[in-house]
Design an enzyme around this catalytic site. Structure first.
Site, PDB file in Angstrom:
ATOM      1  N   ARG A  12       0.833  -1.214   0.000  1.00 47.60           N
ATOM      2  CA  ARG A  12       0.000   0.000   0.000  1.00 47.60           C
ATOM      3  C   ARG A  12       0.868   1.266   0.000  1.00 47.60           C
ATOM      4  NH1 ARG A  12      -0.600   4.782   2.482  1.00 47.60           N
ATOM      5  NH2 ARG A  12      -0.297   3.802   4.512  1.00 47.60           N
ATOM      6  N   ASP A  13       1.563   1.516   1.094  1.00 44.23           N
ATOM      7  CA  ASP A  13       2.326   2.769   1.189  1.00 44.23           C
ATOM      8  C   ASP A  13       3.435   2.794   0.148  1.00 44.23           C
ATOM      9  OD1 ASP A  13       2.794   5.261   2.202  1.00 44.23           O
ATOM     10  OD2 ASP A  13       3.661   4.619   4.086  1.00 44.23           O
ATOM     11  N   HIS A 204       5.224   4.395  12.597  1.00 48.26           N
ATOM     12  CA  HIS A 204       5.350   4.295  11.130  1.00 48.26           C
ATOM     13  C   HIS A 204       6.374   5.328  10.680  1.00 48.26           C
ATOM     14  CE1 HIS A 204       3.261   4.012   7.027  1.00 48.26           C
ATOM     15  NE2 HIS A 204       3.934   5.133   6.910  1.00 48.26           N
ATOM     16  N   HIS A 206       9.423   6.930   8.061  1.00 50.02           N
ATOM     17  CA  HIS A 206       9.977   7.058   6.703  1.00 50.02           C
ATOM     18  C   HIS A 206      11.447   7.446   6.824  1.00 50.02           C
ATOM     19  CE1 HIS A 206       6.454   6.966   3.815  1.00 50.02           C
ATOM     20  NE2 HIS A 206       5.885   6.808   4.996  1.00 50.02           N
ATOM     21  N   CYS A 237       8.174  10.197  -0.837  1.00 46.59           N
ATOM     22  CA  CYS A 237       7.610  11.367  -0.188  1.00 46.59           C
ATOM     23  C   CYS A 237       7.225  12.334  -1.300  1.00 46.59           C
ATOM     24  CB  CYS A 237       8.649  11.995   0.740  1.00 46.59           C
ATOM     25  SG  CYS A 237       8.135  13.593   1.350  1.00 46.59           S
ATOM     26  N   ASN A 246       9.773   4.390   2.984  1.00 51.21           N
ATOM     27  CA  ASN A 246       9.528   3.959   4.365  1.00 51.21           C
ATOM     28  C   ASN A 246      10.789   3.299   4.921  1.00 51.21           C
ATOM     29  OD1 ASN A 246       6.931   3.937   2.889  1.00 51.21           O
ATOM     30  ND2 ASN A 246       6.123   3.366   4.873  1.00 51.21           N
TER      31      ASN A 246
HETATM   32  N1  COA Z   1     -13.485   4.901  -3.104  1.00 52.97           N
HETATM   33  C1  COA Z   1     -13.797   5.124  -4.383  1.00 52.97           C
HETATM   34  N2  COA Z   1     -14.223   6.281  -4.872  1.00 52.97           N
HETATM   35  C2  COA Z   1     -14.346   7.285  -3.989  1.00 52.97           C
HETATM   36  C3  COA Z   1     -14.041   7.139  -2.639  1.00 52.97           C
HETATM   37  C4  COA Z   1     -13.588   5.889  -2.194  1.00 52.97           C
HETATM   38  N3  COA Z   1     -13.231   5.659  -0.938  1.00 52.97           N
HETATM   39  N4  COA Z   1     -14.270   8.296  -2.013  1.00 52.97           N
HETATM   40  C5  COA Z   1     -14.700   9.172  -2.952  1.00 52.97           C
HETATM   41  N5  COA Z   1     -14.735   8.542  -4.136  1.00 52.97           N
HETATM   42  C6  COA Z   1     -15.114   9.112  -5.429  1.00 52.97           C
HETATM   43  C7  COA Z   1     -16.463   9.745  -5.398  1.00 52.97           C
HETATM   44  O1  COA Z   1     -17.461   8.775  -5.691  1.00 52.97           O
HETATM   45  C8  COA Z   1     -16.335  10.786  -6.492  1.00 52.97           C
HETATM   46  O2  COA Z   1     -16.446  10.183  -7.744  1.00 52.97           O
HETATM   47  P1  COA Z   1     -17.154  10.937  -8.953  1.00 52.97           P
HETATM   48  O3  COA Z   1     -16.355  12.193  -9.172  1.00 52.97           O
HETATM   49  O4  COA Z   1     -17.069   9.960 -10.073  1.00 52.97           O
HETATM   50  O5  COA Z   1     -18.540  11.208  -8.459  1.00 52.97           O
HETATM   51  C9  COA Z   1     -14.897  11.242  -6.352  1.00 52.97           C
HETATM   52  O6  COA Z   1     -14.209  10.157  -5.722  1.00 52.97           O
HETATM   53  C10 COA Z   1     -14.749  12.487  -5.534  1.00 52.97           C
HETATM   54  O7  COA Z   1     -15.469  12.308  -4.355  1.00 52.97           O
HETATM   55  P2  COA Z   1     -15.448  13.374  -3.169  1.00 52.97           P
HETATM   56  O8  COA Z   1     -16.279  12.883  -2.055  1.00 52.97           O
HETATM   57  O9  COA Z   1     -15.730  14.736  -3.739  1.00 52.97           O
HETATM   58  O10 COA Z   1     -13.998  13.229  -2.676  1.00 52.97           O
HETATM   59  P3  COA Z   1     -12.744  14.170  -2.898  1.00 52.97           P
HETATM   60  O11 COA Z   1     -12.460  14.442  -4.322  1.00 52.97           O
HETATM   61  O12 COA Z   1     -12.892  15.307  -1.953  1.00 52.97           O
HETATM   62  O13 COA Z   1     -11.625  13.161  -2.394  1.00 52.97           O
HETATM   63  C11 COA Z   1     -10.869  11.418  -0.937  1.00 52.97           C
HETATM   64  C12 COA Z   1     -11.584  12.737  -1.065  1.00 52.97           C
HETATM   65  C13 COA Z   1     -10.445  11.215   0.494  1.00 52.97           C
HETATM   66  C14 COA Z   1     -11.765  10.312  -1.358  1.00 52.97           C
HETATM   67  C15 COA Z   1      -9.652  11.400  -1.866  1.00 52.97           C
HETATM   68  O14 COA Z   1      -8.919  12.572  -1.681  1.00 52.97           O
HETATM   69  C16 COA Z   1      -8.769  10.211  -1.617  1.00 52.97           C
HETATM   70  O15 COA Z   1      -9.113   9.058  -1.895  1.00 52.97           O
HETATM   71  N6  COA Z   1      -7.551  10.453  -1.105  1.00 52.97           N
HETATM   72  C17 COA Z   1      -6.625   9.402  -0.852  1.00 52.97           C
HETATM   73  C18 COA Z   1      -5.578   9.915   0.026  1.00 52.97           C
HETATM   74  C19 COA Z   1      -4.513   8.878   0.216  1.00 52.97           C
HETATM   75  O16 COA Z   1      -4.707   7.680   0.167  1.00 52.97           O
HETATM   76  N7  COA Z   1      -3.286   9.383   0.455  1.00 52.97           N
HETATM   77  C20 COA Z   1      -2.147   8.578   0.636  1.00 52.97           C
HETATM   78  C21 COA Z   1      -2.147   7.822   1.897  1.00 52.97           C
HETATM   79  S1  COA Z   1      -2.131   8.760   3.370  1.00 52.97           S
HETATM   80 ZN    ZN Z   2       3.811   6.317   5.170  1.00 47.91          ZN
END
Ligand code: COA
Ligand code: ZN
Length: 304
Positions: A12-13, A204, A206, A237, A246
């Site tokens: 994942r990370d 955790h 890095h 990063c 990491n």
């Molecule tokens: N799984 C799948 N799709 C998702 C989802 C999830 N968990 N959460 C939101 N979505 C989809 C929505 O359905 C929407 O799709 P659409 O545009 O086709 O309708 C789109 O993503 C945007 O949704 P929204 O609620 O407006 O979310 P956002 O754009 O504000 O994004 C997160 C918020 C948290 C979902 C997004 O930023 C994210 O997944 N970030 C991941 C961060 C991450 O993993 N970082 C690294 C590790 S720390």
């Molecule tokens: Zn990390």
């Protein structure tokens, strides 16, 4: 001797930021190989939006197709309720929720403020609990923020306490961008004594600035005994292009084993998995331990 638990987070990370989209069957083979190494937990993937993290858009298939080894907890990162539903449908053993200790990093990573994240995560913890699924929460930037600098230890304590009071099963303190130093690690863990059960809190780290092993030792000496780590040091990063990832799992395990601590990890097997990681991500990964071998690997005397 301490019993140290190691969680492998490379699938994942490690993979989430890689340039090469690792084909789904190769991800599955990677997790399966890690499953035979003796880890307490493996973080398999993340149920995030595919637009945010395209590298892990195949979360459902990976989760469904991996071989589950009894005793290993298979976890996945979940940012919101939608992610929780997908993860539970995919029979994830435990959810790893995420929010940041820093306001600006939370907005950058999750597109909302900390108060909103906290409220959502508490809802996820409650709803997952109804289905009997435990939630750990990873707190990003617990040792410093790339936008704000110092993160007050009292802020970390406040957020951790609210999550534990709301039913979270555990907290992971993340040095997301490699800003921790050994004294800072001691300061945070000392502050959290009495608030969290430090021996069940995960650290955790890095290695962005080369301090990860020193920080791990400081954490161990401050009572921590659960560590996330990434095979071959995979990961990176986003704010330091080209930086190392990491803390490297095999190097961490090797250090603990040299010190006489029990990790339950088959190091020889893990080193064979680590040696194949550069091919998986199609780039070179400097790896001192894979190059030199463990320190108990003796060499023949040179002929005189
Ligand atoms: N799984 C799948 N799709 C998702 C989802 C999830 N968990 N959460 C939101 N979505 C989809 C929505 O359905 C929407 O799709 P659409 O545009 O086709 O309708 C789109 O993503 C945007 O949704 P929204 O609620 O407006 O979310 P956002 O754009 O504000 O994004 C997160 C918020 C948290 C979902 C997004 O930023 C994210 O997944 N970030 C991941 C961060 C991450 O993993 N970082 C690294 C590790 S720390
Ligand atoms: Zn990390």
């Amino acid at each position: 001797m301490t019993r140290v638990l190691v969680n492998e987070v490379a699938p994942r990370d490690g993979l989430q930021m890689e340039q090469r989209f690792v084909p789904t069957h190769e991800k599955i083979a990677f997790v399966d190989a890690l499953s035979d190494c003796g880890f307490a937990k493996i973080e398999v993937t993340s149920f995030t939006s595919a637009r945010a993290i395209p590298a892990l858009a195949d979360a459902e298939v990976v989760m469904r197709e991996i071989r589950r080894v009894p005793g290993v907890v298979y976890t996945a990162l979940v940012p919101n309720l939608r992610g929780m539903e997908r993860a539970i449908e995919s029979r994830v053993d435990e959810l790893n929720l995420v929010m940041s200790c820093s306001e600006s990093h939370n907005v950058a990573n999750l597109r909302m403020g900390r108060a909103q994240s906290l409220a959502q995560l508490l809802q996820v913890v409650r709803e997952a609990g109804h289905g009997g699924v435990l939630c750990n929460v990873s707190l990003s930037c617990a040792f410093g923020c790339p936008f704000e600098g110092e993160v007050p230890v009292d802020e970390v304590a406040r957020i951790a306490l609210a999550l534990m009071a709301g039913g979270a099963a555990g907290i992971t303190l993340c040095d997301t961008t490699g800003m921790a130093d050994p004294l800072g690690v001691r300061r945070l863990l000392d502050r959290l004594h009495g608030t969290l059960a430090i021996d069940s809190t995960t650290v955790h780290l890095h290695d962005t600035r080369g301090m990860a092993l020193a920080n791990a030792l400081a954490a161990l000496e401050s009572g921590a005994s659960r560590f996330d780590a990434s095979c071959a040091g995979l990961g990176g990063c986003p704010y330091a292009p080209g930086a190392s990832g990491n803390v490297n799992t095999e190097t961490l395990v090797h250090m603990f084993q040299c010190m006489g601590h029990a990790t339950g990890i088959d190091l020889a097997r893990l080193l064979r998995v680590a040696a194949r990681v550069p091919a998986l991500v199609a780039r070179a990964l400097p790896n001192a331990l894979v190059a030199a071998g463990p320190r108990d690997a003796l060499h023949p005397l040179p002929a005189s």
